[in-house]
Design an enzyme around this catalytic site. Structure first.
Site, PDB file in Angstrom:
ATOM      1  CG  ASP A   1     -10.146 -35.900 -32.213  1.00 37.60           C
ATOM      2  OD1 ASP A   1      -9.130 -35.697 -31.534  1.00 37.60           O
ATOM      3  OD2 ASP A   1     -10.336 -35.371 -33.334  1.00 37.60           O
TER       4      ASP A   1
ATOM      5  CD  GLU B   1      -8.935 -33.262 -28.064  1.00 40.75           C
ATOM      6  OE1 GLU B   1      -7.813 -32.782 -28.230  1.00 40.75           O
ATOM      7  OE2 GLU B   1      -9.754 -33.369 -28.990  1.00 40.75           O
TER       8      GLU B   1
HETATM    9  O1  TEU Z   1      -7.008 -32.376 -30.928  1.00 35.07           O
HETATM   10  C1  TEU Z   1      -7.665 -31.177 -30.879  1.00 35.07           C
HETATM   11  C2  TEU Z   1      -6.724 -30.137 -31.317  1.00 35.07           C
HETATM   12  O2  TEU Z   1      -6.804 -29.798 -32.451  1.00 35.07           O
HETATM   13  C3  TEU Z   1      -5.672 -29.523 -30.451  1.00 35.07           C
HETATM   14  O3  TEU Z   1      -5.127 -30.362 -29.559  1.00 35.07           O
HETATM   15  C4  TEU Z   1      -4.641 -28.915 -31.336  1.00 35.07           C
HETATM   16  O4  TEU Z   1      -4.059 -29.909 -32.103  1.00 35.07           O
HETATM   17  C5  TEU Z   1      -3.556 -28.251 -30.596  1.00 35.07           C
HETATM   18  O5  TEU Z   1      -4.120 -27.263 -29.849  1.00 35.07           O
HETATM   19  C6  TEU Z   1      -2.556 -27.703 -31.581  1.00 35.07           C
HETATM   20  O6  TEU Z   1      -2.550 -26.351 -31.601  1.00 35.07           O
HETATM   21  C7  TEU Z   1      -7.501 -33.500 -31.563  1.00 35.07           C
HETATM   22  C8  TEU Z   1      -6.376 -34.484 -31.661  1.00 35.07           C
HETATM   23  O7  TEU Z   1      -5.897 -34.753 -30.366  1.00 35.07           O
HETATM   24  C9  TEU Z   1      -5.334 -33.934 -32.576  1.00 35.07           C
HETATM   25  O8  TEU Z   1      -4.221 -34.759 -32.647  1.00 35.07           O
HETATM   26  C10 TEU Z   1      -5.971 -33.772 -33.941  1.00 35.07           C
HETATM   27  O9  TEU Z   1      -5.065 -33.159 -34.798  1.00 35.07           O
HETATM   28  C11 TEU Z   1      -7.235 -32.938 -33.886  1.00 35.07           C
HETATM   29  O10 TEU Z   1      -8.082 -33.300 -32.828  1.00 35.07           O
HETATM   30  C12 TEU Z   1      -8.029 -33.117 -35.153  1.00 35.07           C
HETATM   31  O11 TEU Z   1      -8.606 -34.387 -35.180  1.00 35.07           O
END
Ligand code: TEU
Ligand code: CA
Length: 554
Positions: free
Chosen positions: A198, A273
Protein backbone atom coordinates in the site's frame (compact mmCIF):
# COMPACT_ATOMS: atom_id res chain seq x y z
CA UNK A 1 -4.42 -12.97 -13.44
CA UNK A 2 -4.93 -11.60 -9.99
CA UNK A 3 -8.39 -11.14 -8.49
CA UNK A 4 -8.86 -8.53 -5.80
CA UNK A 5 -11.13 -9.42 -2.90
CA UNK A 6 -12.31 -6.60 -0.69
CA UNK A 7 -13.05 -8.74 2.40
CA UNK A 8 -15.80 -6.51 3.83
CA UNK A 9 -17.87 -7.00 0.72
CA UNK A 10 -17.29 -10.38 -0.84
CA UNK A 11 -19.18 -12.89 1.31
CA UNK A 12 -20.58 -12.69 4.83
CA UNK A 13 -20.24 -16.01 6.65
CA UNK A 14 -21.80 -15.13 10.01
CA UNK A 15 -24.68 -12.85 9.08
CA UNK A 16 -23.51 -9.59 10.64
CA UNK A 17 -23.72 -7.75 7.32
CA UNK A 18 -19.95 -7.54 6.83
CA UNK A 19 -17.91 -9.90 4.70
CA UNK A 20 -15.42 -12.15 6.49
CA UNK A 21 -12.73 -14.77 5.98
CA UNK A 22 -14.92 -17.88 6.47
CA UNK A 23 -17.29 -16.35 3.90
CA UNK A 24 -14.42 -16.00 1.47
CA UNK A 25 -13.12 -19.51 2.03
CA UNK A 26 -16.54 -20.99 1.34
CA UNK A 27 -16.78 -19.14 -1.98
CA UNK A 28 -13.24 -19.79 -3.26
CA UNK A 29 -14.29 -22.55 -5.71
CA UNK A 30 -16.03 -19.80 -7.68
CA UNK A 31 -12.64 -18.22 -8.32
CA UNK A 32 -11.04 -21.48 -9.33
CA UNK A 33 -13.77 -21.80 -11.96
CA UNK A 34 -13.38 -18.20 -13.05
CA UNK A 35 -9.85 -19.02 -14.13
CA UNK A 36 -7.57 -16.75 -12.17
CA UNK A 37 -4.12 -17.44 -10.71
CA UNK A 38 -4.05 -15.50 -7.49
CA UNK A 39 -6.24 -13.66 -5.02
CA UNK A 40 -5.21 -10.38 -3.47
CA UNK A 41 -7.05 -9.60 -0.25
CA UNK A 42 -7.41 -6.03 0.95
CA UNK A 43 -6.50 -5.68 4.66
CA UNK A 44 -8.06 -8.02 7.21
CA UNK A 45 -5.88 -7.02 10.18
CA UNK A 46 -6.97 -5.70 13.56
CA UNK A 47 -8.18 -2.19 12.92
CA UNK A 48 -10.51 0.49 14.26
CA UNK A 49 -11.63 0.75 10.60
CA UNK A 50 -11.36 4.47 10.18
CA UNK A 51 -10.13 3.75 6.63
CA UNK A 52 -11.79 0.35 6.15
CA UNK A 53 -8.80 -1.54 7.51
CA UNK A 54 -6.02 0.47 5.84
CA UNK A 55 -5.42 1.68 9.40
CA UNK A 56 -3.73 -1.32 10.99
CA UNK A 57 -3.52 -1.66 14.77
CA UNK A 58 -1.89 -5.10 14.74
CA UNK A 59 -0.15 -6.44 11.65
CA UNK A 60 0.02 -9.95 13.04
CA UNK A 61 -3.62 -10.63 13.83
CA UNK A 62 -7.02 -10.65 12.16
CA UNK A 63 -9.75 -8.21 13.08
CA UNK A 64 -12.62 -10.02 14.86
CA UNK A 65 -14.99 -8.63 12.21
CA UNK A 66 -13.18 -10.79 9.67
CA UNK A 67 -12.38 -13.81 11.83
CA UNK A 68 -9.28 -15.29 13.41
CA UNK A 69 -5.77 -16.32 12.45
CA UNK A 70 -7.10 -19.88 12.19
CA UNK A 71 -9.61 -18.61 9.61
CA UNK A 72 -6.76 -17.01 7.68
CA UNK A 73 -4.81 -20.27 7.73
CA UNK A 74 -7.88 -22.13 6.51
CA UNK A 75 -8.36 -19.62 3.71
CA UNK A 76 -4.74 -19.88 2.58
CA UNK A 77 -4.88 -23.67 2.74
CA UNK A 78 -8.11 -23.92 0.77
CA UNK A 79 -6.84 -21.48 -1.85
CA UNK A 80 -3.69 -23.51 -2.30
CA UNK A 81 -5.71 -26.72 -2.61
CA UNK A 82 -7.63 -25.07 -5.42
CA UNK A 83 -4.42 -23.99 -7.14
CA UNK A 84 -4.80 -20.31 -6.23
CA UNK A 85 -2.04 -18.12 -4.79
CA UNK A 86 -2.76 -15.72 -1.97
CA UNK A 87 -1.46 -12.16 -1.87
CA UNK A 88 -2.09 -10.09 1.25
CA UNK A 89 -2.13 -6.32 1.61
CA UNK A 90 0.70 -4.71 3.54
CA UNK A 91 0.28 -1.16 4.84
CA UNK A 92 3.73 0.19 5.70
CA UNK A 93 3.31 3.95 5.23
CA UNK A 94 1.25 4.39 8.36
CA UNK A 95 -0.20 2.44 11.25
CA UNK A 96 -3.51 3.00 12.97
CA UNK A 97 -3.49 5.58 15.76
CA UNK A 98 -4.61 2.62 17.90
CA UNK A 99 -1.37 0.74 17.20
CA UNK A 100 0.54 0.15 20.43
CA UNK A 101 3.49 2.10 19.04
CA UNK A 102 1.41 5.18 18.45
CA UNK A 103 -0.28 4.92 21.82
CA UNK A 104 3.19 4.71 23.41
CA UNK A 105 4.30 7.72 21.35
CA UNK A 106 1.37 9.77 22.61
CA UNK A 107 2.19 8.87 26.20
CA UNK A 108 5.90 9.64 25.79
CA UNK A 109 7.61 13.02 25.63
CA UNK A 110 8.76 14.97 22.59
CA UNK A 111 12.15 13.70 21.44
CA UNK A 112 11.58 10.23 22.96
CA UNK A 113 12.37 7.01 21.07
CA UNK A 114 8.61 6.28 21.07
CA UNK A 115 7.91 9.49 19.14
CA UNK A 116 10.87 8.74 16.90
CA UNK A 117 8.95 5.95 15.20
CA UNK A 118 6.50 8.46 13.74
CA UNK A 119 6.71 11.86 12.10
CA UNK A 120 6.32 14.18 15.07
CA UNK A 121 7.39 17.83 14.71
CA UNK A 122 7.06 21.16 16.47
CA UNK A 123 4.46 23.53 15.08
CA UNK A 124 5.21 26.88 13.55
CA UNK A 125 4.22 30.37 14.65
CA UNK A 126 3.67 31.67 18.14
CA UNK A 127 3.22 28.75 20.56
CA UNK A 128 3.67 26.28 17.72
CA UNK A 129 0.00 26.66 16.92
CA UNK A 130 0.42 26.22 13.16
CA UNK A 131 1.27 22.94 11.46
CA UNK A 132 4.95 22.24 10.70
CA UNK A 133 4.35 22.61 6.97
CA UNK A 134 1.51 23.12 4.52
CA UNK A 135 0.96 19.53 3.42
CA UNK A 136 -2.62 18.46 2.81
CA UNK A 137 -4.04 15.03 3.52
CA UNK A 138 -5.06 12.92 0.51
CA UNK A 139 -8.52 12.75 2.07
CA UNK A 140 -8.69 16.54 2.52
CA UNK A 141 -7.67 18.97 5.28
CA UNK A 142 -4.24 19.39 6.84
CA UNK A 143 -1.89 16.42 6.91
CA UNK A 144 -0.94 17.34 10.49
CA UNK A 145 -2.77 16.91 13.79
CA UNK A 146 -1.67 18.43 17.06
CA UNK A 147 -1.48 16.26 20.17
CA UNK A 148 -1.91 17.08 23.82
CA UNK A 149 1.16 16.46 25.93
CA UNK A 150 0.77 14.48 29.15
CA UNK A 151 0.57 17.71 31.21
CA UNK A 152 -2.50 18.69 29.19
CA UNK A 153 -0.83 21.45 27.15
CA UNK A 154 -1.05 21.63 23.34
CA UNK A 155 2.02 19.88 22.06
CA UNK A 156 3.71 18.52 18.96
CA UNK A 157 2.11 17.70 15.64
CA UNK A 158 2.14 14.37 13.82
CA UNK A 159 2.00 13.78 10.10
CA UNK A 160 -0.77 11.76 8.46
CA UNK A 161 -0.89 11.81 4.68
CA UNK A 162 -4.28 10.13 5.01
CA UNK A 163 -6.71 10.18 7.95
CA UNK A 164 -5.63 11.42 11.42
CA UNK A 165 -6.24 7.80 12.44
CA UNK A 166 -3.34 6.83 10.13
CA UNK A 167 -0.12 8.37 11.52
CA UNK A 168 2.82 8.12 9.08
CA UNK A 169 5.73 6.02 10.25
CA UNK A 170 9.27 7.36 10.28
CA UNK A 171 11.11 5.09 7.83
CA UNK A 172 14.47 6.64 8.75
CA UNK A 173 14.11 4.72 12.02
CA UNK A 174 15.75 1.25 11.92
CA UNK A 175 13.17 -0.09 14.36
CA UNK A 176 10.43 0.58 11.82
CA UNK A 177 12.39 -1.26 9.15
CA UNK A 178 12.96 -4.22 11.45
CA UNK A 179 9.31 -4.41 12.40
CA UNK A 180 8.20 -4.75 8.79
CA UNK A 181 10.82 -7.36 7.98
CA UNK A 182 9.30 -9.37 10.83
CA UNK A 183 5.79 -8.82 9.53
CA UNK A 184 6.85 -10.07 6.10
CA UNK A 185 8.28 -13.21 7.65
CA UNK A 186 5.20 -13.69 9.83
CA UNK A 187 2.92 -13.94 6.79
CA UNK A 188 5.40 -15.79 4.59
CA UNK A 189 5.68 -18.39 7.35
CA UNK A 190 1.89 -18.74 7.25
CA UNK A 191 2.16 -19.57 3.57
CA UNK A 192 1.16 -16.40 1.75
CA UNK A 193 2.52 -16.01 -1.76
CA UNK A 194 3.09 -12.30 -1.76
CA UNK A 195 2.20 -8.78 -0.76
CA UNK A 196 0.46 -5.87 -2.38
CA UNK A 197 2.27 -2.90 -0.89
CA UNK A 198 0.00 0.00 0.00
CA UNK A 199 1.19 3.52 -0.88
CA UNK A 200 4.58 2.07 -1.77
CA UNK A 201 5.80 5.47 -2.97
CA UNK A 202 5.03 7.30 0.28
CA UNK A 203 7.32 5.81 2.91
CA UNK A 204 10.25 8.21 2.59
CA UNK A 205 9.70 11.96 2.73
CA UNK A 206 12.00 14.67 1.35
CA UNK A 207 14.63 15.95 3.77
CA UNK A 208 13.37 18.89 5.80
CA UNK A 209 9.71 18.29 4.83
CA UNK A 210 9.54 21.35 2.54
CA UNK A 211 6.23 23.02 1.77
CA UNK A 212 4.42 21.86 -1.34
CA UNK A 213 2.14 24.14 -3.22
CA UNK A 214 0.30 21.66 -5.39
CA UNK A 215 -2.54 19.42 -4.46
CA UNK A 216 -1.61 16.31 -2.47
CA UNK A 217 -3.23 14.00 -4.96
CA UNK A 218 -1.89 10.52 -5.14
CA UNK A 219 0.20 11.26 -8.18
CA UNK A 220 3.66 12.46 -7.31
CA UNK A 221 3.89 14.82 -10.21
CA UNK A 222 1.50 16.85 -12.27
CA UNK A 223 1.22 18.26 -15.70
CA UNK A 224 2.15 21.91 -15.28
CA UNK A 225 5.46 23.19 -16.57
CA UNK A 226 8.21 23.73 -14.03
CA UNK A 227 11.44 25.61 -14.35
CA UNK A 228 14.73 23.79 -14.16
CA UNK A 229 14.92 20.03 -13.86
CA UNK A 230 11.31 19.21 -14.64
CA UNK A 231 11.43 15.73 -13.17
CA UNK A 232 12.89 16.87 -9.87
CA UNK A 233 10.93 20.10 -9.63
CA UNK A 234 7.58 18.46 -10.20
CA UNK A 235 7.98 15.67 -7.68
CA UNK A 236 6.07 16.16 -4.47
CA UNK A 237 8.17 15.91 -1.27
CA UNK A 238 5.90 13.24 0.18
CA UNK A 239 5.89 10.87 -2.79
CA UNK A 240 8.34 8.76 -4.77
CA UNK A 241 11.54 9.81 -3.02
CA UNK A 242 14.57 7.81 -4.16
CA UNK A 243 15.08 6.40 -0.66
CA UNK A 244 12.08 4.08 -0.92
CA UNK A 245 13.90 1.75 -3.28
CA UNK A 246 16.43 0.69 -0.69
CA UNK A 247 13.56 -0.54 1.49
CA UNK A 248 12.18 -2.77 -1.24
CA UNK A 249 15.61 -4.18 -2.02
CA UNK A 250 15.76 -5.39 1.58
CA UNK A 251 12.28 -6.85 1.34
CA UNK A 252 13.13 -8.65 -1.88
CA UNK A 253 15.95 -10.46 -0.14
CA UNK A 254 13.52 -11.72 2.49
CA UNK A 255 11.08 -12.94 -0.13
CA UNK A 256 13.79 -14.64 -2.15
CA UNK A 257 15.02 -16.43 0.95
CA UNK A 258 11.70 -18.30 0.96
CA UNK A 259 12.50 -19.70 -2.45
CA UNK A 260 16.22 -20.49 -2.38
CA UNK A 261 16.06 -22.71 -5.48
CA UNK A 262 14.40 -19.97 -7.48
CA UNK A 263 11.57 -22.36 -8.37
CA UNK A 264 9.04 -20.21 -10.30
CA UNK A 265 6.21 -22.21 -8.75
CA UNK A 266 7.30 -21.07 -5.30
CA UNK A 267 8.06 -17.44 -6.05
CA UNK A 268 6.74 -15.00 -3.48
CA UNK A 269 5.91 -11.66 -5.02
CA UNK A 270 5.74 -7.98 -4.17
CA UNK A 271 3.43 -5.63 -6.01
CA UNK A 272 3.71 -1.88 -5.54
CA UNK A 273 0.73 0.37 -5.30
CA UNK A 274 2.54 3.48 -6.45
CA UNK A 275 0.62 6.31 -8.05
CA UNK A 276 3.73 7.58 -9.79
CA UNK A 277 4.31 9.45 -13.03
CA UNK A 278 5.87 9.24 -15.51
CA UNK A 279 5.67 5.51 -16.12
CA UNK A 280 9.49 5.32 -16.14
CA UNK A 281 9.48 6.22 -12.47
CA UNK A 282 6.71 3.75 -11.75
CA UNK A 283 8.62 0.85 -13.27
CA UNK A 284 11.68 1.74 -11.21
CA UNK A 285 9.85 -0.11 -8.41
CA UNK A 286 10.15 -3.29 -10.46
CA UNK A 287 13.87 -3.30 -11.15
CA UNK A 288 15.28 -6.84 -10.90
CA UNK A 289 16.22 -6.58 -7.22
CA UNK A 290 13.04 -4.77 -6.09
CA UNK A 291 9.39 -5.63 -6.56
CA UNK A 292 7.94 -8.01 -9.13
CA UNK A 293 5.09 -5.82 -10.28
CA UNK A 294 3.73 -2.32 -9.90
CA UNK A 295 0.23 -1.18 -10.69
CA UNK A 296 0.00 0.73 -13.90
CA UNK A 297 -2.60 3.36 -13.19
CA UNK A 298 -2.04 5.13 -16.52
CA UNK A 299 -4.21 2.54 -18.25
CA UNK A 300 -6.98 2.96 -15.66
CA UNK A 301 -6.80 6.75 -16.04
CA UNK A 302 -6.87 6.70 -19.82
CA UNK A 303 -9.79 8.35 -21.59
CA UNK A 304 -11.87 6.09 -23.84
CA UNK A 305 -10.10 7.25 -27.00
CA UNK A 306 -8.16 5.04 -29.38
CA UNK A 307 -5.20 7.38 -29.54
CA UNK A 308 -4.92 7.66 -25.75
CA UNK A 309 -5.18 3.91 -25.28
CA UNK A 310 -2.53 3.17 -27.90
CA UNK A 311 -0.18 5.66 -26.29
CA UNK A 312 -0.60 4.37 -22.76
CA UNK A 313 -0.23 0.75 -23.87
CA UNK A 314 2.93 1.48 -25.86
CA UNK A 315 4.45 3.55 -23.07
CA UNK A 316 3.61 0.93 -20.46
CA UNK A 317 5.12 -1.93 -22.42
CA UNK A 318 8.24 0.07 -23.28
CA UNK A 319 8.75 1.12 -19.68
CA UNK A 320 8.27 -2.41 -18.36
CA UNK A 321 10.76 -3.67 -20.94
CA UNK A 322 13.34 -1.21 -19.66
CA UNK A 323 13.49 -3.08 -16.36
CA UNK A 324 12.58 -6.54 -17.63
CA UNK A 325 9.35 -6.72 -15.60
CA UNK A 326 5.87 -7.61 -16.80
CA UNK A 327 3.56 -4.69 -17.36
CA UNK A 328 0.36 -4.69 -15.33
CA UNK A 329 -3.17 -3.72 -16.27
CA UNK A 330 -6.04 -2.72 -14.07
CA UNK A 331 -9.36 -1.01 -14.73
CA UNK A 332 -11.08 -1.10 -11.34
CA UNK A 333 -10.23 -1.38 -7.66
CA UNK A 334 -11.61 -0.37 -4.27
CA UNK A 335 -10.40 3.23 -4.67
CA UNK A 336 -11.98 4.23 -7.97
CA UNK A 337 -15.42 4.36 -9.57
CA UNK A 338 -15.89 0.97 -11.23
CA UNK A 339 -15.11 1.07 -14.93
CA UNK A 340 -18.65 0.07 -15.87
CA UNK A 341 -19.78 3.37 -14.37
CA UNK A 342 -16.71 5.42 -15.21
CA UNK A 343 -16.90 4.66 -18.91
CA UNK A 344 -20.55 5.74 -18.93
CA UNK A 345 -19.49 9.31 -18.15
CA UNK A 346 -18.56 11.89 -20.77
CA UNK A 347 -15.26 10.98 -22.44
CA UNK A 348 -12.30 13.01 -21.27
CA UNK A 349 -13.80 14.52 -18.11
CA UNK A 350 -11.79 14.05 -14.94
CA UNK A 351 -12.60 10.85 -13.08
CA UNK A 352 -14.85 11.78 -10.15
CA UNK A 353 -13.96 10.48 -6.69
CA UNK A 354 -17.33 8.80 -6.18
CA UNK A 355 -20.75 9.52 -7.62
CA UNK A 356 -23.85 10.23 -5.52
CA UNK A 357 -27.39 11.51 -5.58
CA UNK A 358 -27.47 14.85 -7.36
CA UNK A 359 -24.32 14.16 -9.38
CA UNK A 360 -24.27 13.60 -13.12
CA UNK A 361 -25.19 9.93 -13.46
CA UNK A 362 -23.35 7.61 -15.86
CA UNK A 363 -25.07 6.28 -18.95
CA UNK A 364 -25.48 2.70 -17.73
CA UNK A 365 -25.95 1.05 -21.12
CA UNK A 366 -23.01 2.83 -22.71
CA UNK A 367 -20.84 2.24 -19.64
CA UNK A 368 -21.58 -1.48 -19.60
CA UNK A 369 -20.82 -1.77 -23.30
CA UNK A 370 -17.56 0.14 -23.10
CA UNK A 371 -16.52 -1.69 -19.95
CA UNK A 372 -16.85 -5.03 -21.72
CA UNK A 373 -14.86 -3.71 -24.65
CA UNK A 374 -12.21 -2.26 -22.34
CA UNK A 375 -11.88 -5.54 -20.46
CA UNK A 376 -11.57 -7.54 -23.66
CA UNK A 377 -8.84 -5.14 -24.70
CA UNK A 378 -7.06 -5.38 -21.36
CA UNK A 379 -7.17 -9.17 -21.11
CA UNK A 380 -5.41 -9.52 -24.46
CA UNK A 381 -2.40 -7.49 -23.37
CA UNK A 382 0.96 -8.99 -22.42
CA UNK A 383 1.73 -8.80 -18.73
CA UNK A 384 -0.29 -9.33 -15.60
CA UNK A 385 -3.91 -8.25 -15.22
CA UNK A 386 -5.86 -7.41 -12.09
CA UNK A 387 -9.63 -7.87 -11.78
CA UNK A 388 -11.59 -6.25 -8.95
CA UNK A 389 -14.33 -8.30 -7.33
CA UNK A 390 -17.64 -7.98 -9.13
CA UNK A 391 -16.29 -6.46 -12.31
CA UNK A 392 -16.69 -9.92 -13.86
CA UNK A 393 -20.41 -9.49 -13.17
CA UNK A 394 -20.43 -6.11 -14.90
CA UNK A 395 -21.34 -4.40 -11.64
CA UNK A 396 -21.69 -0.64 -11.75
CA UNK A 397 -20.88 1.54 -8.76
CA UNK A 398 -23.73 2.25 -6.39
CA UNK A 399 -24.14 5.78 -7.72
CA UNK A 400 -27.07 6.71 -5.48
CA UNK A 401 -25.86 5.76 -2.01
CA UNK A 402 -27.51 7.96 0.61
CA UNK A 403 -24.78 10.25 1.92
CA UNK A 404 -25.62 9.31 5.54
CA UNK A 405 -24.32 5.77 5.02
CA UNK A 406 -20.99 6.80 3.53
CA UNK A 407 -17.97 5.52 5.44
CA UNK A 408 -15.00 6.74 3.40
CA UNK A 409 -13.30 9.48 5.48
CA UNK A 410 -12.95 11.45 2.24
CA UNK A 411 -16.59 12.59 2.37
CA UNK A 412 -16.25 14.39 5.72
CA UNK A 413 -12.65 15.50 5.35
CA UNK A 414 -13.28 17.10 1.96
CA UNK A 415 -16.21 19.05 3.47
CA UNK A 416 -18.55 17.05 1.26
CA UNK A 417 -16.74 18.12 -1.90
CA UNK A 418 -15.83 14.51 -2.79
CA UNK A 419 -18.22 11.64 -2.12
CA UNK A 420 -15.38 9.17 -1.80
CA UNK A 421 -15.04 5.50 -2.57
CA UNK A 422 -18.00 3.74 -0.96
CA UNK A 423 -19.84 3.27 -4.26
CA UNK A 424 -17.34 0.68 -5.51
CA UNK A 425 -17.24 -1.17 -2.17
CA UNK A 426 -20.82 -2.42 -2.00
CA UNK A 427 -21.42 -6.14 -1.15
CA UNK A 428 -21.37 -8.59 -4.06
CA UNK A 429 -24.57 -10.28 -5.33
CA UNK A 430 -24.37 -14.08 -5.55
CA UNK A 431 -27.91 -15.45 -5.69
CA UNK A 432 -30.61 -13.08 -6.88
CA UNK A 433 -33.38 -14.66 -4.81
CA UNK A 434 -31.59 -14.78 -1.46
CA UNK A 435 -31.15 -12.31 1.37
CA UNK A 436 -28.72 -9.56 0.36
CA UNK A 437 -28.58 -11.32 -3.01
CA UNK A 438 -26.72 -14.17 -1.36
CA UNK A 439 -24.03 -12.00 0.25
CA UNK A 440 -25.16 -13.07 3.73
CA UNK A 441 -28.15 -13.79 5.91
CA UNK A 442 -29.16 -10.19 6.61
CA UNK A 443 -30.29 -7.35 4.36
CA UNK A 444 -28.68 -5.00 6.83
CA UNK A 445 -25.35 -5.00 5.02
CA UNK A 446 -22.65 -2.48 5.95
CA UNK A 447 -23.43 -0.60 2.75
CA UNK A 448 -26.79 -1.10 1.05
CA UNK A 449 -26.86 -2.83 -2.33
CA UNK A 450 -28.60 -1.19 -5.29
CA UNK A 451 -31.50 -3.14 -6.80
CA UNK A 452 -29.70 -3.64 -10.08
CA UNK A 453 -27.26 -5.94 -8.25
CA UNK A 454 -30.07 -8.53 -8.10
CA UNK A 455 -30.26 -8.81 -11.85
CA UNK A 456 -26.46 -9.09 -12.04
CA UNK A 457 -26.07 -11.80 -9.39
CA UNK A 458 -23.75 -14.68 -10.15
CA UNK A 459 -26.61 -17.20 -10.47
CA UNK A 460 -28.27 -15.01 -13.11
CA UNK A 461 -25.16 -15.13 -15.25
CA UNK A 462 -23.62 -18.58 -14.92
CA UNK A 463 -24.09 -20.45 -18.17
CA UNK A 464 -25.92 -17.54 -19.77
CA UNK A 465 -24.44 -16.90 -23.19
CA UNK A 466 -23.37 -13.31 -23.58
CA UNK A 467 -23.42 -12.55 -19.83
CA UNK A 468 -20.59 -10.54 -18.39
CA UNK A 469 -19.46 -13.49 -16.26
CA UNK A 470 -19.32 -15.84 -19.24
CA UNK A 471 -17.45 -13.20 -21.23
CA UNK A 472 -14.81 -12.97 -18.49
CA UNK A 473 -14.57 -16.75 -18.28
CA UNK A 474 -14.03 -17.09 -22.00
CA UNK A 475 -11.50 -14.26 -22.09
CA UNK A 476 -9.59 -15.70 -19.15
CA UNK A 477 -9.59 -19.24 -20.51
CA UNK A 478 -8.44 -18.08 -23.93
CA UNK A 479 -5.80 -15.85 -22.41
CA UNK A 480 -4.48 -18.84 -20.51
CA UNK A 481 -4.68 -21.34 -23.40
CA UNK A 482 -2.86 -19.03 -25.78
CA UNK A 483 -0.36 -17.68 -23.22
CA UNK A 484 -1.31 -14.14 -24.15
CA UNK A 485 0.28 -12.86 -20.95
CA UNK A 486 3.72 -13.62 -22.34
CA UNK A 487 2.94 -12.74 -25.94
CA UNK A 488 4.42 -10.04 -28.15
CA UNK A 489 2.28 -7.07 -29.23
CA UNK A 490 2.46 -5.61 -32.75
CA UNK A 491 0.24 -2.66 -33.71
CA UNK A 492 -1.94 -2.81 -36.79
CA UNK A 493 -2.83 0.66 -38.06
CA UNK A 494 -4.72 -0.50 -41.12
CA UNK A 495 -8.14 0.03 -39.51
CA UNK A 496 -7.72 3.76 -39.02
CA UNK A 497 -7.15 6.14 -36.13
CA UNK A 498 -10.28 5.27 -34.11
CA UNK A 499 -9.58 1.57 -33.91
CA UNK A 500 -7.16 0.00 -31.45
CA UNK A 501 -5.89 -3.01 -33.37
CA UNK A 502 -2.93 -5.27 -32.74
CA UNK A 503 -1.75 -8.83 -32.85
CA UNK A 504 -0.42 -10.84 -29.95
CA UNK A 505 1.98 -13.56 -30.96
CA UNK A 506 3.69 -16.29 -28.99
CA UNK A 507 7.16 -17.69 -29.61
CA UNK A 508 5.86 -20.09 -32.26
CA UNK A 509 4.33 -17.24 -34.22
CA UNK A 510 0.80 -18.24 -33.26
CA UNK A 511 -1.63 -15.86 -31.70
CA UNK A 512 -4.61 -13.61 -32.05
CA UNK A 513 -5.63 -10.40 -33.66
CA UNK A 514 -7.48 -7.87 -31.52
CA UNK A 515 -9.78 -5.16 -32.82
CA UNK A 516 -11.28 -2.64 -30.41
CA UNK A 517 -13.53 -0.30 -32.33
CA UNK A 518 -13.85 3.12 -30.71
CA UNK A 519 -14.95 4.79 -33.93
CA UNK A 520 -18.45 5.53 -35.25
CA UNK A 521 -18.30 3.16 -38.23
CA UNK A 522 -18.51 -0.64 -37.95
CA UNK A 523 -15.24 -2.44 -38.83
CA UNK A 524 -15.70 -5.50 -41.06
CA UNK A 525 -14.07 -8.62 -39.67
CA UNK A 526 -11.16 -9.41 -42.00
CA UNK A 527 -11.76 -12.25 -44.44
CA UNK A 528 -10.65 -15.67 -43.25
CA UNK A 529 -10.62 -14.65 -39.61
CA UNK A 530 -12.39 -16.71 -36.99
CA UNK A 531 -13.98 -14.83 -34.08
CA UNK A 532 -12.75 -16.31 -30.80
CA UNK A 533 -14.46 -13.87 -28.44
CA UNK A 534 -16.43 -10.71 -28.86
CA UNK A 535 -17.41 -8.21 -26.17
CA UNK A 536 -20.72 -7.59 -27.95
CA UNK A 537 -22.80 -8.77 -30.88
CA UNK A 538 -21.33 -8.39 -34.33
CA UNK A 539 -23.58 -6.66 -36.82
CA UNK A 540 -23.55 -8.01 -40.34
CA UNK A 541 -20.11 -9.51 -39.87
CA UNK A 542 -18.69 -6.23 -38.61
CA UNK A 543 -17.40 -5.03 -35.23
CA UNK A 544 -19.70 -2.22 -34.10
CA UNK A 545 -18.78 0.85 -32.06
CA UNK A 546 -17.43 0.20 -28.56
CA UNK A 547 -16.85 -3.48 -29.18
CA UNK A 548 -13.67 -5.57 -28.99
CA UNK A 549 -13.09 -8.87 -30.77
CA UNK A 550 -10.35 -11.46 -30.60
CA UNK A 551 -9.75 -13.15 -33.93
CA UNK A 552 -7.74 -16.07 -35.14
CA UNK A 553 -6.51 -16.09 -38.72
CA UNK A 554 -7.20 -19.33 -40.48
O1 TEU B 1 -4.54 3.94 -1.72
C1 TEU B 1 -3.80 5.05 -2.03
C2 TEU B 1 -4.74 6.18 -2.15
O2 TEU B 1 -4.85 6.88 -1.20
C3 TEU B 1 -5.56 6.47 -3.37
O3 TEU B 1 -5.99 5.38 -4.02
C4 TEU B 1 -6.70 7.34 -2.96
O4 TEU B 1 -7.48 6.66 -2.04
C5 TEU B 1 -7.57 7.72 -4.07
O5 TEU B 1 -6.81 8.40 -4.97
C6 TEU B 1 -8.70 8.57 -3.54
O6 TEU B 1 -8.62 9.85 -3.97
C7 TEU B 1 -4.25 3.09 -0.67
C8 TEU B 1 -5.44 2.20 -0.48
O7 TEU B 1 -5.69 1.51 -1.68
C9 TEU B 1 -6.60 3.03 -0.02
O8 TEU B 1 -7.76 2.27 0.09
C10 TEU B 1 -6.22 3.64 1.31
O9 TEU B 1 -7.22 4.50 1.72
C11 TEU B 1 -4.91 4.40 1.24
O10 TEU B 1 -3.91 3.70 0.55
C12 TEU B 1 -4.38 4.66 2.63
O11 TEU B 1 -3.91 3.47 3.19
CA1 CA C 1 -19.52 -11.28 8.74
Amino acid sequence: MIYQIYPRSWADGNGDGIGDLPGITARLPYLAELGIDAVWLSPFYVSPMCDAGYDVADYRDIDPIFGTLADADALIGQAHDLGLRVIVDLVPNHTSSEHEWFQAALAAAPGSPERGRYMFAEGKGPDGAEPPNNWQSVFGGSAWTRVQESDGTPGQWYLHLFDPGQPDLNWENPEVREMFLDVLRFWLDRGVDGFRVDVAHGLVKAEGLPDWHERTGMLGSHEEEHEGDADQAARAPMWDQDGVHEIYREWRKVLDSYNPEGDPARDRILCAEAWVEPVERAVAYTRPDEMHQAFNFGFLESAWRAEDLRTVITDSLDAADMVGAPSTWVLSNHDVVRHTSRLGLEVGVQRPNGIGIGDVQPNAVLGARRARAATALMLALPGSAYVYQGEELGLPDHTALPDEVRQDPTWERSDHAERGRDGCRVPIPWEAGDTAYGFGSTWDTWLPQPEVYGTLAVDRQVGVAGSSLELYRTLLATRRDLDLGVGELAWDTSFGADVVAFSITDQDGEGIQVIANLGDEPVPVPEGAQVLVSSGHLVGGAVPTDTTVWLRRT
